[in-house]
Design an enzyme around this catalytic site. Structure first.
Site, PDB file in Angstrom:
ATOM      1  N   TYR A  80       0.868  -1.256   0.019  1.00 42.60           N
ATOM      2  CA  TYR A  80       0.081   0.023   0.089  1.00 42.60           C
ATOM      3  C   TYR A  80       0.982   1.257   0.041  1.00 42.60           C
ATOM      4  O   TYR A  80       1.837   1.177   0.734  1.00 42.60           O
ATOM      5  CB  TYR A  80      -0.917   0.017   1.329  1.00 42.60           C
ATOM      6  CG  TYR A  80      -1.969  -1.001   1.352  1.00 42.60           C
ATOM      7  CD1 TYR A  80      -3.248  -0.877   0.436  1.00 42.60           C
ATOM      8  CD2 TYR A  80      -1.732  -2.242   1.822  1.00 42.60           C
ATOM      9  CE1 TYR A  80      -4.078  -2.046   0.357  1.00 42.60           C
ATOM     10  CE2 TYR A  80      -2.647  -3.201   1.679  1.00 42.60           C
ATOM     11  CZ  TYR A  80      -3.675  -3.170   0.862  1.00 42.60           C
ATOM     12  OH  TYR A  80      -4.774  -4.114   0.668  1.00 42.60           O
ATOM     13  N   SER A  81       0.557   1.865  -1.003  1.00 53.03           N
ATOM     14  CA  SER A  81       1.091   3.203  -0.987  1.00 53.03           C
ATOM     15  C   SER A  81       0.997   4.279   0.213  1.00 53.03           C
ATOM     16  O   SER A  81      -0.053   4.141   0.706  1.00 53.03           O
ATOM     17  CB  SER A  81       0.999   4.283  -2.160  1.00 53.03           C
ATOM     18  OG  SER A  81       1.425   3.531  -3.357  1.00 53.03           O
ATOM     19  N   CYS A 251       0.285   7.720 -10.848  1.00 47.69           N
ATOM     20  CA  CYS A 251      -0.115   6.633 -10.062  1.00 47.69           C
ATOM     21  C   CYS A 251      -1.378   6.458 -10.152  1.00 47.69           C
ATOM     22  O   CYS A 251      -2.505   7.080 -10.218  1.00 47.69           O
ATOM     23  CB  CYS A 251       0.002   7.295  -8.521  1.00 47.69           C
ATOM     24  SG  CYS A 251       0.046   5.934  -7.486  1.00 47.69           S
ATOM     25  N   GLU A 305       4.142   5.006 -11.292  1.00 50.19           N
ATOM     26  CA  GLU A 305       3.884   3.758 -10.545  1.00 50.19           C
ATOM     27  C   GLU A 305       2.440   3.462 -11.008  1.00 50.19           C
ATOM     28  O   GLU A 305       1.423   4.119 -10.359  1.00 50.19           O
ATOM     29  CB  GLU A 305       4.277   4.043  -9.100  1.00 50.19           C
ATOM     30  CG  GLU A 305       4.151   2.779  -8.387  1.00 50.19           C
ATOM     31  CD  GLU A 305       4.835   2.810  -6.857  1.00 50.19           C
ATOM     32  OE1 GLU A 305       6.237   3.014  -7.151  1.00 50.19           O
ATOM     33  OE2 GLU A 305       4.122   2.784  -6.014  1.00 50.19           O
ATOM     34  N   TYR A 307      -0.388   0.018 -11.154  1.00 51.77           N
ATOM     35  CA  TYR A 307      -0.543  -1.376 -10.986  1.00 51.77           C
ATOM     36  C   TYR A 307      -2.050  -1.663 -10.699  1.00 51.77           C
ATOM     37  O   TYR A 307      -3.064  -0.793 -10.298  1.00 51.77           O
ATOM     38  CB  TYR A 307       0.250  -2.171 -10.079  1.00 51.77           C
ATOM     39  CG  TYR A 307       0.230  -1.661  -8.658  1.00 51.77           C
ATOM     40  CD1 TYR A 307      -0.713  -1.958  -7.890  1.00 51.77           C
ATOM     41  CD2 TYR A 307       1.371  -0.906  -8.003  1.00 51.77           C
ATOM     42  CE1 TYR A 307      -0.823  -1.722  -6.334  1.00 51.77           C
ATOM     43  CE2 TYR A 307       1.518  -0.769  -6.690  1.00 51.77           C
ATOM     44  CZ  TYR A 307       0.441  -1.041  -6.002  1.00 51.77           C
ATOM     45  OH  TYR A 307       0.374  -0.725  -4.608  1.00 51.77           O
TER      46      TYR A 307
HETATM   47  P1  NAP Z   1     -11.416   3.988  -9.340  1.00 43.69           P
HETATM   48  O1  NAP Z   1     -11.891   4.777  -8.380  1.00 43.69           O
HETATM   49  O2  NAP Z   1     -12.156   3.009 -10.242  1.00 43.69           O
HETATM   50  O3  NAP Z   1     -10.976   5.369 -10.414  1.00 43.69           O
HETATM   51  C1  NAP Z   1     -10.388   5.000 -11.592  1.00 43.69           C
HETATM   52  C2  NAP Z   1     -10.675   6.154 -12.862  1.00 43.69           C
HETATM   53  O4  NAP Z   1      -9.700   5.879 -13.868  1.00 43.69           O
HETATM   54  C3  NAP Z   1     -11.951   5.837 -13.328  1.00 43.69           C
HETATM   55  O5  NAP Z   1     -12.456   7.448 -13.579  1.00 43.69           O
HETATM   56  C4  NAP Z   1     -11.907   4.949 -14.599  1.00 43.69           C
HETATM   57  O6  NAP Z   1     -12.724   5.541 -15.580  1.00 43.69           O
HETATM   58  C5  NAP Z   1     -10.500   5.748 -15.114  1.00 43.69           C
HETATM   59  N1  NAP Z   1      -9.859   4.856 -16.016  1.00 43.69           N
HETATM   60  C6  NAP Z   1     -10.154   3.755 -16.272  1.00 43.69           C
HETATM   61  N2  NAP Z   1      -9.196   3.331 -17.591  1.00 43.69           N
HETATM   62  C7  NAP Z   1      -8.196   4.462 -17.695  1.00 43.69           C
HETATM   63  C8  NAP Z   1      -7.333   4.561 -18.426  1.00 43.69           C
HETATM   64  N3  NAP Z   1      -6.726   3.808 -19.279  1.00 43.69           N
HETATM   65  N4  NAP Z   1      -6.662   5.917 -18.455  1.00 43.69           N
HETATM   66  C9  NAP Z   1      -6.889   6.808 -17.397  1.00 43.69           C
HETATM   67  N5  NAP Z   1      -8.080   6.841 -16.623  1.00 43.69           N
HETATM   68  C10 NAP Z   1      -8.572   5.454 -16.762  1.00 43.69           C
HETATM   69  O7  NAP Z   1     -10.070   3.678  -9.263  1.00 43.69           O
HETATM   70  P2  NAP Z   1      -9.473   2.371  -8.032  1.00 43.69           P
HETATM   71  O8  NAP Z   1     -10.738   1.450  -7.760  1.00 43.69           O
HETATM   72  O9  NAP Z   1      -9.508   3.341  -6.678  1.00 43.69           O
HETATM   73  O10 NAP Z   1      -8.209   1.874  -8.592  1.00 43.69           O
HETATM   74  C11 NAP Z   1      -7.014   2.725  -8.746  1.00 43.69           C
HETATM   75  C12 NAP Z   1      -6.053   1.835  -9.198  1.00 43.69           C
HETATM   76  O11 NAP Z   1      -4.893   2.198  -8.750  1.00 43.69           O
HETATM   77  C13 NAP Z   1      -5.914   0.124  -8.850  1.00 43.69           C
HETATM   78  O12 NAP Z   1      -5.884  -0.435  -9.757  1.00 43.69           O
HETATM   79  C14 NAP Z   1      -4.843   0.206  -7.621  1.00 43.69           C
HETATM   80  O13 NAP Z   1      -4.176  -1.135  -7.660  1.00 43.69           O
HETATM   81  C15 NAP Z   1      -3.856   1.354  -8.486  1.00 43.69           C
HETATM   82  N6  NAP Z   1      -2.865   1.900  -7.423  1.00 43.69           N
HETATM   83  C16 NAP Z   1      -1.503   1.990  -7.558  1.00 43.69           C
HETATM   84  C17 NAP Z   1      -0.778   2.265  -6.600  1.00 43.69           C
HETATM   85  C18 NAP Z   1       0.762   2.382  -7.025  1.00 43.69           C
HETATM   86  O14 NAP Z   1       0.888   1.821  -7.975  1.00 43.69           O
HETATM   87  N7  NAP Z   1       1.607   2.877  -5.792  1.00 43.69           N
HETATM   88  C19 NAP Z   1      -1.302   3.105  -5.494  1.00 43.69           C
HETATM   89  C20 NAP Z   1      -2.543   3.202  -5.227  1.00 43.69           C
HETATM   90  C21 NAP Z   1      -3.590   2.597  -6.359  1.00 43.69           C
HETATM   91  P3  NAP Z   1     -13.973   4.493 -15.932  1.00 43.69           P
HETATM   92  O15 NAP Z   1     -13.911   3.438 -14.904  1.00 43.69           O
HETATM   93  O16 NAP Z   1     -15.368   5.198 -15.904  1.00 43.69           O
HETATM   94  O17 NAP Z   1     -13.580   3.871 -17.193  1.00 43.69           O
END
Ligand code: NAP
Length: 307
Positions: A80-81, A251, A305, A307
């Site tokens: 977790y970030s 991110c 970052e 994923y």
């Molecule tokens: P969420 O609330 O569902 O929001 C994601 C947003 O991004 C939605 O508005 C979605 O639109 C949009 N989206 C979908 N495909 C996209 C694309 N190709 N380019 C740009 N925007 C796009 O998000 P969440 O459920 O919190 O998920 C967050 C993600 O971030 C998870 O996969 C988590 O693993 C990742 N994360 C990574 C890190 C890290 O790498 N350190 C840290 C935290 C979170 P629609 O759904 O309307 O298409």
């Protein structure tokens, strides 16, 4: 362009075989109360552990959920970030925070609940958690953070590191510009909106742009995604992206990077990218998705970052 000096960080002081124990001090919902998507801000007390004072914003901590998987093996570590600044949540070095979405999904009529996110979401102040880390050595703010401007692109819980980074930059009196571009499905999924709106009201050098994908449409009818802000908010982002001492950070969801990189190239901001294959000789309007996935890498000015 000033040299980007990244800080030395400690890595994996605690491993899955040798975790430490932290105590929950707060666990509150940071999405709107009316949202069916529950995202929580969770703060851990790491007093008396070797993590104290050593977890930097941009890094992650690992959490070990109790119990076993269907094969009888302990659950795997989940990363977790960190969403607190390097000085700690509220300036307290013994407090580290993260931002966690309660993962709930239905596939073919079967309900799936994320093991670790639901474990964390259910914890109460005083509960103990097994923690590892920290991990991550490049996705950091530079030591000379005051020499740069920043554009942060976040989707969903990808906001986590930027909350801490923005707190850290402004507490240090940053004179440069910061823009946060945040994407989420519905208005109720905006994370920490009060904090960022107030930051934008109180700081001329902070801009907060939201892209609510399922409620807002661009003039061409397509969804508003974080990458569309590069064109749609060119008045705000253009002058920052054009400066030679601007860094960008991404991110969130895997896939967002390709859209952002394509839109940067379409607007002529190729300094943030390293292009290979046929891309350098081809008009970005003619690039296809597969070539972009293979042929675009972040440059030194870009921190990614996903994923
Ligand atoms: P969420 O609330 O569902 O929001 C994601 C947003 O991004 C939605 O508005 C979605 O639109 C949009 N989206 C979908 N495909 C996209 C694309 N190709 N380019 C740009 N925007 C796009 O998000 P969440 O459920 O919190 O998920 C967050 C993600 O971030 C998870 O996969 C988590 O693993 C990742 N994360 C990574 C890190 C890290 O790498 N350190 C840290 C935290 C979170 P629609 O759904 O309307 O298409």
């Amino acid at each position: 362009m000033p040299e980007i000096i990244l800080p030395e960080v400690e890595l994996n002081i605690y491993s899955p075989k040798n975790p430490t124990e932290a105590t929950i001090v707060e666990n509150y919902v940071c999405s709107a109360e009316s949202s069916p998507n529950i995202v929580r801000h969770i703060t851990f007390d790491i007093s008396g552990t070797e993590l104290e004072g050593k977890v930097r914003v941009g890094q992650s901590i690992g959490i070990l959920a109790p119990g076993e998987n269907e094969k009888g093996k302990p659950h795997k570590l989940r990363l977790y970030s960190v969403s607190s600044p390097s000085k700690g949540e509220g300036g307290k070095q013994n407090l580290v925070s993260t931002t966690v979405k309660r993962a709930i999904d239905e596939v073919d009529g079967v309900l799936y609940t994320g093991i670790c996110s639901n474990y964390l979401a259910n914890l109460k102040p005083g509960d103990k958690v097994k923690v590892t880390g920290p991990s991550g050595k490049r996705y950091l703010l530079p030591e000379n953070a005051g020499d740069f401007n920043y554009v942060f692109f976040a989707t969903g819980t990808g906001i986590a590191p930027f909350r801490g980074m923005i707190i850290e930059l402004f507490e240090a009196g940053l004179q440069g510009n910061v823009a946060l571009v945040f994407g989420c499905p519905y208005r109720t999924d905006l994370l920490y909106p009060k904090y960022f709106k107030e930051m934008a009201e109180n700081h001329d050098n902070f801009d907060y742009i939201t892209c609510v994908s399922r409620e807002e449409r661009r003039t061409n009818g397509s969804k508003k995604y974080v990458q569309s802000a590069i064109e749609d908010h060119k008045d705000v982002l253009g002058p920052i992206l054009e400066k030679e001492n601007t860094l960008i950070y991404l991110c969130g969801m895997k896939g967002m990077e390709t859209g952002i990189y394509h839109n940067l190239a379409l607007q002529g901001y190729t300094d943030y990218l390293v292009l290979s294959g046929s891309l350098p000789e081809t008009d970005p309007n003619d690039w296809n998705w597969e070539d972009m996935k293979k042929g675009i890498k972040p440059s030194v000015r870009t921190f990614e970052e996903v994923y």
